[in-house]
Design an enzyme around this catalytic site. Structure first.
Site, PDB file in Angstrom:
ATOM      1  N   ASP A  62      -2.531 -18.533   0.253  1.00  0.00           N
ATOM      2  CA  ASP A  62      -3.507 -19.257  -0.583  1.00  0.00           C
ATOM      3  C   ASP A  62      -4.172 -20.368   0.234  1.00  0.00           C
ATOM      4  O   ASP A  62      -5.389 -20.560   0.181  1.00  0.00           O
ATOM      5  CB  ASP A  62      -2.850 -19.809  -1.867  1.00  0.00           C
ATOM      6  CG  ASP A  62      -1.543 -20.563  -1.614  1.00  0.00           C
ATOM      7  OD1 ASP A  62      -1.017 -20.522  -0.478  1.00  0.00           O
ATOM      8  OD2 ASP A  62      -1.054 -21.211  -2.561  1.00  0.00           O
ATOM      9  N   ASP A 101      -6.209  -7.246   3.854  1.00  0.00           N
ATOM     10  CA  ASP A 101      -7.336  -6.626   3.157  1.00  0.00           C
ATOM     11  C   ASP A 101      -8.223  -7.709   2.552  1.00  0.00           C
ATOM     12  O   ASP A 101      -9.446  -7.709   2.715  1.00  0.00           O
ATOM     13  CB  ASP A 101      -6.813  -5.689   2.062  1.00  0.00           C
ATOM     14  CG  ASP A 101      -7.940  -5.043   1.286  1.00  0.00           C
ATOM     15  OD1 ASP A 101      -8.899  -4.574   1.923  1.00  0.00           O
ATOM     16  OD2 ASP A 101      -7.861  -5.005   0.041  1.00  0.00           O
ATOM     17  N   LYS A 125       3.487 -15.485   2.448  1.00  0.00           N
ATOM     18  CA  LYS A 125       3.738 -16.209   1.201  1.00  0.00           C
ATOM     19  C   LYS A 125       5.237 -16.443   1.124  1.00  0.00           C
ATOM     20  O   LYS A 125       5.923 -16.012   0.189  1.00  0.00           O
ATOM     21  CB  LYS A 125       3.198 -15.380   0.015  1.00  0.00           C
ATOM     22  CG  LYS A 125       3.231 -16.096  -1.326  1.00  0.00           C
ATOM     23  CD  LYS A 125       2.231 -17.233  -1.447  1.00  0.00           C
ATOM     24  CE  LYS A 125       2.371 -17.917  -2.794  1.00  0.00           C
ATOM     25  NZ  LYS A 125       1.551 -19.157  -2.880  1.00  0.00           N
ATOM     26  N   ASP A 130     -12.093  -9.472   4.199  1.00  0.00           N
ATOM     27  CA  ASP A 130     -13.382  -9.503   3.493  1.00  0.00           C
ATOM     28  C   ASP A 130     -13.943 -10.925   3.471  1.00  0.00           C
ATOM     29  O   ASP A 130     -15.145 -11.146   3.659  1.00  0.00           O
ATOM     30  CB  ASP A 130     -13.227  -9.015   2.045  1.00  0.00           C
ATOM     31  CG  ASP A 130     -13.506  -7.520   1.894  1.00  0.00           C
ATOM     32  OD1 ASP A 130     -13.291  -6.778   2.868  1.00  0.00           O
ATOM     33  OD2 ASP A 130     -13.941  -7.096   0.801  1.00  0.00           O
ATOM     34  N   TYR A 153       0.817  -1.216   0.000  1.00  0.00           N
ATOM     35  CA  TYR A 153       0.000   0.000   0.000  1.00  0.00           C
ATOM     36  C   TYR A 153       0.851   1.265   0.000  1.00  0.00           C
ATOM     37  O   TYR A 153       0.455   2.277  -0.562  1.00  0.00           O
ATOM     38  CB  TYR A 153      -0.924   0.016   1.234  1.00  0.00           C
ATOM     39  CG  TYR A 153      -2.213  -0.734   1.041  1.00  0.00           C
ATOM     40  CD1 TYR A 153      -2.212  -2.072   0.690  1.00  0.00           C
ATOM     41  CD2 TYR A 153      -3.440  -0.108   1.240  1.00  0.00           C
ATOM     42  CE1 TYR A 153      -3.395  -2.768   0.539  1.00  0.00           C
ATOM     43  CE2 TYR A 153      -4.632  -0.792   1.088  1.00  0.00           C
ATOM     44  CZ  TYR A 153      -4.604  -2.116   0.740  1.00  0.00           C
ATOM     45  OH  TYR A 153      -5.782  -2.799   0.595  1.00  0.00           O
TER      46      TYR A 153
HETATM   47  C1  IPM Z   1     -10.362  -1.688   3.810  1.00  0.00           C
HETATM   48  C2  IPM Z   1     -10.631  -1.052   2.485  1.00  0.00           C
HETATM   49  C3  IPM Z   1      -9.510  -0.093   2.152  1.00  0.00           C
HETATM   50  C4  IPM Z   1      -8.218  -0.889   2.123  1.00  0.00           C
HETATM   51  C5  IPM Z   1      -9.717   0.690   0.850  1.00  0.00           C
HETATM   52  C6  IPM Z   1     -11.018   1.468   0.872  1.00  0.00           C
HETATM   53  C7  IPM Z   1      -8.554   1.592   0.537  1.00  0.00           C
HETATM   54  O1  IPM Z   1     -10.806  -2.022   1.499  1.00  0.00           O
HETATM   55  O2  IPM Z   1     -10.246  -0.934   4.806  1.00  0.00           O
HETATM   56  O3  IPM Z   1     -10.266  -2.900   3.873  1.00  0.00           O
HETATM   57  O4  IPM Z   1      -7.885  -1.493   1.097  1.00  0.00           O
HETATM   58  O5  IPM Z   1      -7.527  -0.904   3.142  1.00  0.00           O
HETATM   59 MG    MG Z   2     -10.799  -3.992   2.253  1.00  0.00          MG
END
Ligand code: IPM
Ligand code: MG
Length: 365
Positions: A227, A251, A194, A255, A143
């Site tokens: 993975d 990240d 990884k 999710d 990032y």
């Molecule tokens: C998160 C989001 C952010 C990230 C985006 C909005 C930049 O996806 O907080 O997980 O990738 O960190």
């Molecule tokens: Mg995210």
């Protein structure tokens, strides 16, 4: 106690869920005899519209004066045509994380038994639900690493580069957060990397191993390639206690964790660093991790739970108000157990609106 915070609602569903979370926060604080002092500021697309940039100076200034930031979410189609580095996410959220050195992102993945039907995982595989925490490194890796640019080459081709870079000290400090988190739980740490391909991951694995051996012999440590971890999360999510990983992997995996726990609309998060607030506690940014959901914005449909639970995390980490934070957590769990659900977690049952969900949480509080 004086609770002095900056509220940054952001874009699309951001302001909607913030408006639902605020009365919950106010109620729990009033009842505890605390006073809430807050100011609201434009950020993300709203910042661009109001002041020409995603993180207006006045917004950053207000955050600096506060003891914590309660954040909504930023970004969406309205600003997608801007140059990438001016877009809300890259120009507001990432600079905030960097500015306040918020290197530790804590995302609780909790699927209560009452919500088993909302998980895409078959209930018989997770009879007791899921209870895990993702500790994501937040200010390093791909990032932020330099160089980060796109160039047109002499032969007319284009080339883009992002840089994945980690220092040992960065890995050590996030490992310490994971160790502390694991100690308050089942004392099992799963570090994800990884290391069969990436240099940064080789350093990651070595550093985590040494840190745990030297400072936390009471913690059971395991390593997994990313993975495989993505697969194990759907195969046996109940086996995971604390998951520790770098920025990009965190990240993605968080999710995945959110959806196996029912919905992105339930995923709260705390971002903390080494900056202390006026109470001597960690300054933090607290945000739902599910994004701005432009498709349902303005319809009073969004699940406000992630925002409400983020406020609870704020009370816990930046103000030490554990009883108040527990009260909010319990009220949200009760609401869900009572079958009151927004559309994202309703699955066939009658869905309530965002504000009705908020009212139900308030009633149980
Ligand atoms: C998160 C989001 C952010 C990230 C985006 C909005 C930049 O996806 O907080 O997980 O990738 O960190
Ligand atoms: Mg995210």
């Amino acid at each position: 106690m004086q609770i002095n915070i900056a509220i940054l609602p952001g874009d699309y569903i951001g302001p909607e869920v913030m408006a639902v979370a605020l009365p919950v926060l106010e109620t729990v604080l009033r009842r505890g005899g605390h006073s809430l002092k807050y100011s609201t500021h434009a950020v993300g697309g709203a910042g661009i519209d109001a002041a020409g940039k995603a993180l207006p100076d006045a917004t950053l200034e207000a955050c600096q004066q506060a003891d914590a930031i309660l954040f909504g979410s930023v970004g969406g189609p309205k600003w997608e045509k801007l140059p990438p580095h001016e877009q809300p996410e890259r120009a507001a959220l990432l600079p905030l994380r960097k500015h306040f050195r918020l290197f530790a992102n804590i995302r609780p993945g909790f699927l209560p038994k009452a919500l088993l039907d909302a998980s895409p995982i078959r209930s018989e595989r997770i009879p007791e639900g899921i209870d895990m925490v993702c500790i994501r490194e937040l200010t390093g890796g791909l990032y932020f690493g330099q160089p980060k640019r796109t160039t047109v080459l002499p032969d007319g081709d284009s080339e883009a580069v992002d840089t994945m870079i980690y220092r040992k000290s960065e890995i050590e400090r996030i490992t310490d957060v994971a160790i502390a988190t694991a100690r308050a739980r089942r004392r099992r740490l799963l570090s994800v990397d990884k290391a069969n391909v990436l240099e940064t991951s080789v350093l990651w694995r070595k550093t985590v191993t040494e840190r745990v051996a030297a400072t936390a012999p009471d913690i059971t440590l395991a390593h997994m390639y990313v993975d495989n971890a993505a697969m194990q999360l759907v195969r046996a999510p109940a086996s995971v206690d604390v998951l520790l990983t770098e920025n990009m992997f965190g990240d993605i995996l968080s999710d995945e964790m959110a959806v196996i726990c029912g919905s992105l609309g339930m995923l709260s998060s705390a971002s903390l660093g080494d900056v202390k607030n006026s109470h001597g506690l960690p300054f933090g940014l607290y945000e739902p991790a599910g994004g701005t959901a432009p498709d349902i914005a303005g319809k009073n449909l969004a699940n406000p739970c992630a925002q409400i639970l983020s406020a609870a995390l704020m009370l816990r980490h930046s103000f030490g108000l554990h009883a108040e934070a527990d009260a909010i957590d319990v009220a949200v769990k009760k609401t869900i157990a009572d079958g009151i659900r927004t559309a994202d977690i309703a699955f066939g049952a009658i869905a309530v609106s965002s504000s009705e969900m908020g009212a139900a949480v308030l009633a149980r509080l």
